[in-house]
Enzyme design. Structure first.
Site, PDB file in Angstrom:
ATOM      1  N   ASP A 170       0.842  -1.191   0.000  1.00 18.67           N
ATOM      2  CA  ASP A 170       0.000   0.000   0.000  1.00 18.67           C
ATOM      3  C   ASP A 170       0.884   1.250   0.000  1.00 18.67           C
ATOM      4  OD1 ASP A 170      -1.816   2.082   0.551  1.00 18.67           O
ATOM      5  OD2 ASP A 170      -3.112   0.749   1.720  1.00 18.67           O
ATOM      6  N   HIS A 201      -2.866  -0.306  -2.605  1.00 18.72           N
ATOM      7  CA  HIS A 201      -4.089   0.409  -2.248  1.00 18.72           C
ATOM      8  C   HIS A 201      -5.091   0.348  -3.402  1.00 18.72           C
ATOM      9  CE1 HIS A 201      -5.841   3.452   0.511  1.00 18.72           C
ATOM     10  NE2 HIS A 201      -6.448   3.891  -0.573  1.00 18.72           N
TER      11      HIS A 201
END
Length: 232
Positions: A170, A201
């Protein structure tokens, strides 16, 4: 098919726009879907429809209703991504919790929901965590929530089940932040953390370039199983 509606804010001074999808048969369980920073766009509406198909009342509030009501953005368009980050900077998560409380209240009082769960993405992932620490939501699921590491002092207040999906790559949640989340929550009896090696993400977005099909299907299956158990 769902439709746009509205419900009273917690103080009853305003109304909050929301997309609501209902199953064909009456349901005693509802799910609040908290969007990413792109508004109640087509992807979020599709998620609501999918929950309705599974027999839940699904409600997605317009989280930016105070300053950008009705905005719908496409994360694959760079200019719209930047616009979304601007709205994110204006968003007050504390007020967002109040909006979630208002949604819980209306789902219970007007829609007949005996149990209410929540699924949030991105900013909504943070709100899923905050809902678990600050409201009586029956169960919460957060996907790639940014900022959770700054609110871990609230973890002791979590009374109902919470699942967090954490993509290890992420770019908005650093490895250090992820380590803090694990250190604080791994042993919590009400919390389950799922890590996704190699994923970034937005991997469970319903549509668009960020979606990773295998990762999204795995996370969504885990979410469905968790909420089926928690909400009955």
């Amino acid at each position: 098919m769902g439709s746009m509606t509205s419900f009273p804010s917690l103080d009853h001074d305003s109304t909050i726009p929301a997309y609501v999808a209902k199953p064909e048969q009456p349901s005693k369980a509802a799910i609040i879907v908290i969007p990413e920073i792109f508004g109640v766009n087509e992807g979020i509406r599709r998620k609501c429809e999918a929950w309705a198909d599974l027999g839940y009342i699904a409600l997605a509030p317009d989280i930016f209703w105070r300053f950008a009501p009705g905005v719908e953005l496409d994360p694959d368009v760079p200019e719209q991504m930047q616009e979304a980050f601007g709205y994110y900077q204006q968003y007050d998560p504390n007020l967002g919790v109040q909006d979630i409380e208002a949604a819980i209240k209306v789902l219970r009082s007007e829609h007949g929901a005996e149990k209410v769960g929540l699924v949030g993405f991105c900013l909504g992932g943070l709100m899923a965590y905050m809902a678990a620490t600050r409201t009586d939501i029956d169960a919460s699921v957060g996907y790639y929530g940014a900022g959770i590491d700054t609110k871990l002092d609230e973890a002791k207040a979590i009374a109902n089940p919470l699942v967090l999906h954490i993509p290890e790559q992420d770019h908005l949640v650093s490895p250090e932040a992820q380590a803090k989340i694990h250190a604080a929550l791994d042993a919590h009896p009400k919390v389950t953390l799922f890590d996704y090696p190699g994923l970034d993400h937005g991997f469970a977005a319903e549509m668009g370039n960020r979606r990773n099909e295998d990762g999204a299907q795995l996370a969504d299956r885990r979410t469905r199983d968790f909420l089926a158990s928690a909400l009955g």
